[in-house]
Design a protein around this motif. Sequence first.
Motif, PDB file in Angstrom:
ATOM      1  N   ARG A   1      -6.541   5.044   5.716  1.00  0.00           N
ATOM      2  CA  ARG A   1      -7.395   5.964   4.968  1.00  0.00           C
ATOM      3  C   ARG A   1      -7.579   7.269   5.723  1.00  0.00           C
ATOM      4  NH1 ARG A   1     -12.600   4.354   4.411  1.00  0.00           N
ATOM      5  NH2 ARG A   1     -12.930   6.222   3.186  1.00  0.00           N
ATOM      6  N   LYS A   2      -7.239   7.204   6.994  1.00  0.00           N
ATOM      7  CA  LYS A   2      -7.448   8.323   7.889  1.00  0.00           C
ATOM      8  C   LYS A   2      -6.158   8.530   8.684  1.00  0.00           C
ATOM      9  CE  LYS A   2     -10.838   9.170  11.440  1.00  0.00           C
ATOM     10  NZ  LYS A   2     -12.048   8.690  12.106  1.00  0.00           N
ATOM     11  N   CYS A   3      -5.821   9.783   8.944  1.00  0.00           N
ATOM     12  CA  CYS A   3      -4.599  10.048   9.699  1.00  0.00           C
ATOM     13  C   CYS A   3      -4.750   9.592  11.154  1.00  0.00           C
ATOM     14  CB  CYS A   3      -4.295  11.546   9.649  1.00  0.00           C
ATOM     15  SG  CYS A   3      -2.902  12.012  10.686  1.00  0.00           S
ATOM     16  N   PRO A   4      -3.869   8.684  11.615  1.00  0.00           N
ATOM     17  CA  PRO A   4      -3.985   8.209  12.994  1.00  0.00           C
ATOM     18  C   PRO A   4      -3.566   9.269  14.019  1.00  0.00           C
ATOM     19  CG  PRO A   4      -2.093   7.219  11.922  1.00  0.00           C
ATOM     20  CD  PRO A   4      -2.783   8.046  10.884  1.00  0.00           C
ATOM     21  N   MET A   5      -2.892  10.299  13.520  1.00  0.00           N
ATOM     22  CA  MET A   5      -2.392  11.336  14.420  1.00  0.00           C
ATOM     23  C   MET A   5      -3.453  12.397  14.733  1.00  0.00           C
ATOM     24  SD  MET A   5       0.374  11.804  16.058  1.00  0.00           S
ATOM     25  CE  MET A   5       1.881  11.199  15.308  1.00  0.00           C
ATOM     26  N   CYS A   6      -4.109  12.929  13.687  1.00  0.00           N
ATOM     27  CA  CYS A   6      -5.072  14.006  13.931  1.00  0.00           C
ATOM     28  C   CYS A   6      -6.499  13.649  13.503  1.00  0.00           C
ATOM     29  CB  CYS A   6      -4.610  15.288  13.227  1.00  0.00           C
ATOM     30  SG  CYS A   6      -4.728  15.182  11.436  1.00  0.00           S
ATOM     31  N   GLY A   7      -6.673  12.472  12.869  1.00  0.00           N
ATOM     32  CA  GLY A   7      -8.016  12.040  12.502  1.00  0.00           C
ATOM     33  C   GLY A   7      -8.511  12.583  11.167  1.00  0.00           C
ATOM     34  N   SER A   8      -7.689  13.387  10.475  1.00  0.00           N
ATOM     35  CA  SER A   8      -8.092  13.969   9.208  1.00  0.00           C
ATOM     36  C   SER A   8      -8.129  12.913   8.096  1.00  0.00           C
ATOM     37  CB  SER A   8      -7.104  15.072   8.824  1.00  0.00           C
ATOM     38  OG  SER A   8      -7.274  15.421   7.467  1.00  0.00           O
ATOM     39  N   GLU A   9      -9.067  13.060   7.149  1.00  0.00           N
ATOM     40  CA  GLU A   9      -9.112  12.157   6.004  1.00  0.00           C
ATOM     41  C   GLU A   9      -8.544  12.837   4.774  1.00  0.00           C
ATOM     42  OE1 GLU A   9     -12.932  10.262   5.443  1.00  0.00           O
ATOM     43  OE2 GLU A   9     -13.099   9.934   7.604  1.00  0.00           O
TER      44      GLU A   9
ATOM     45  N   MET B   1       0.834  -1.205   0.000  1.00  0.00           N
ATOM     46  CA  MET B   1       0.000   0.000   0.000  1.00  0.00           C
ATOM     47  C   MET B   1       0.874   1.262   0.000  1.00  0.00           C
ATOM     48  SD  MET B   1      -3.193   0.597   2.511  1.00  0.00           S
ATOM     49  CE  MET B   1      -4.794   1.013   1.892  1.00  0.00           C
ATOM     50  N   ALA B   2       0.415   2.261  -0.729  1.00  0.00           N
ATOM     51  CA  ALA B   2       1.201   3.486  -0.826  1.00  0.00           C
ATOM     52  C   ALA B   2       1.105   4.314   0.450  1.00  0.00           C
ATOM     53  CB  ALA B   2       0.720   4.310  -2.003  1.00  0.00           C
ATOM     54  N   LEU B   3       2.216   4.946   0.736  1.00  0.00           N
ATOM     55  CA  LEU B   3       2.273   5.809   1.905  1.00  0.00           C
ATOM     56  C   LEU B   3       1.686   7.177   1.553  1.00  0.00           C
ATOM     57  CD1 LEU B   3       3.456   5.128   4.673  1.00  0.00           C
ATOM     58  CD2 LEU B   3       5.596   6.122   3.933  1.00  0.00           C
ATOM     59  N   LYS B   4       0.779   7.640   2.370  1.00  0.00           N
ATOM     60  CA  LYS B   4       0.151   8.939   2.126  1.00  0.00           C
ATOM     61  C   LYS B   4       0.500   9.918   3.236  1.00  0.00           C
ATOM     62  CE  LYS B   4      -3.304   6.307   1.746  1.00  0.00           C
ATOM     63  NZ  LYS B   4      -4.654   5.716   1.808  1.00  0.00           N
ATOM     64  N   ALA B   5       0.512  11.182   2.865  1.00  0.00           N
ATOM     65  CA  ALA B   5       0.821  12.213   3.855  1.00  0.00           C
ATOM     66  C   ALA B   5      -0.442  12.991   4.209  1.00  0.00           C
ATOM     67  CB  ALA B   5       1.879  13.157   3.311  1.00  0.00           C
ATOM     68  N   CYS B   6      -0.589  13.281   5.473  1.00  0.00           N
ATOM     69  CA  CYS B   6      -1.733  14.060   5.949  1.00  0.00           C
ATOM     70  C   CYS B   6      -1.507  15.536   5.626  1.00  0.00           C
ATOM     71  CB  CYS B   6      -1.874  13.861   7.456  1.00  0.00           C
ATOM     72  SG  CYS B   6      -3.081  14.932   8.217  1.00  0.00           S
ATOM     73  N   ARG B   7      -2.518  16.181   5.022  1.00  0.00           N
ATOM     74  CA  ARG B   7      -2.372  17.598   4.663  1.00  0.00           C
ATOM     75  C   ARG B   7      -2.468  18.505   5.889  1.00  0.00           C
ATOM     76  NH1 ARG B   7      -5.397  16.374  -0.230  1.00  0.00           N
ATOM     77  NH2 ARG B   7      -3.982  16.547  -1.983  1.00  0.00           N
ATOM     78  N   VAL B   8      -2.976  17.981   6.962  1.00  0.00           N
ATOM     79  CA  VAL B   8      -3.133  18.785   8.175  1.00  0.00           C
ATOM     80  C   VAL B   8      -1.854  18.769   9.017  1.00  0.00           C
ATOM     81  CG1 VAL B   8      -4.490  19.093  10.291  1.00  0.00           C
ATOM     82  CG2 VAL B   8      -5.616  18.365   8.178  1.00  0.00           C
ATOM     83  N   CYS B   9      -1.339  17.573   9.288  1.00  0.00           N
ATOM     84  CA  CYS B   9      -0.191  17.495  10.205  1.00  0.00           C
ATOM     85  C   CYS B   9       1.059  16.879   9.581  1.00  0.00           C
ATOM     86  CB  CYS B   9      -0.586  16.738  11.467  1.00  0.00           C
ATOM     87  SG  CYS B   9      -0.895  14.981  11.192  1.00  0.00           S
ATOM     88  N   ASN B  10       1.000  16.518   8.285  1.00  0.00           N
ATOM     89  CA  ASN B  10       2.145  15.950   7.554  1.00  0.00           C
ATOM     90  C   ASN B  10       2.507  14.512   7.945  1.00  0.00           C
ATOM     91  OD1 ASN B  10       2.233  18.591   6.588  1.00  0.00           O
ATOM     92  ND2 ASN B  10       4.445  18.581   6.386  1.00  0.00           N
ATOM     93  N   PHE B  11       1.771  13.920   8.837  1.00  0.00           N
ATOM     94  CA  PHE B  11       2.064  12.556   9.270  1.00  0.00           C
ATOM     95  C   PHE B  11       1.927  11.585   8.103  1.00  0.00           C
ATOM     96  CE2 PHE B  11       1.164   8.504  11.472  1.00  0.00           C
ATOM     97  CZ  PHE B  11       2.202   8.501  12.389  1.00  0.00           C
ATOM     98  N   LEU B  12       2.863  10.616   8.002  1.00  0.00           N
ATOM     99  CA  LEU B  12       2.811   9.629   6.921  1.00  0.00           C
ATOM    100  C   LEU B  12       2.106   8.370   7.393  1.00  0.00           C
ATOM    101  CD1 LEU B  12       6.388  10.055   5.438  1.00  0.00           C
ATOM    102  CD2 LEU B  12       4.250  10.567   4.270  1.00  0.00           C
TER     103      LEU B  12
END
Length: 61
Positions: free
Chosen positions: A16-24, A1-12
């Motif tokens: 499907r959802k950022c585990p750090m801030c909950g953003s999709e 699976m491809a690694l995605k970056a969160c646009r809110v906190c930059n977490f990789l």
Amino acid sequence: MALKACRVCNFLTEERKCPMCGSEDLSLKWKGVVIISDSERSVIAKTMNIAKNGKYAISVE
Ligand SMILES: [Zn+2]
């Protein structure tokens, strides 16, 4: 699976959802990786506004 970056906190993440801030709001277009292992003392963490340890993208499109 491809690694995605969160646009809110930059977490990789592969989720499907950022585990750090909950953003999709995740992006497949990101550049550079920074690993924060000591967020309390890291200058990079302070500059990037990172409060928790983890793997982050340097820039997210
Ligand atoms: Zn996030």
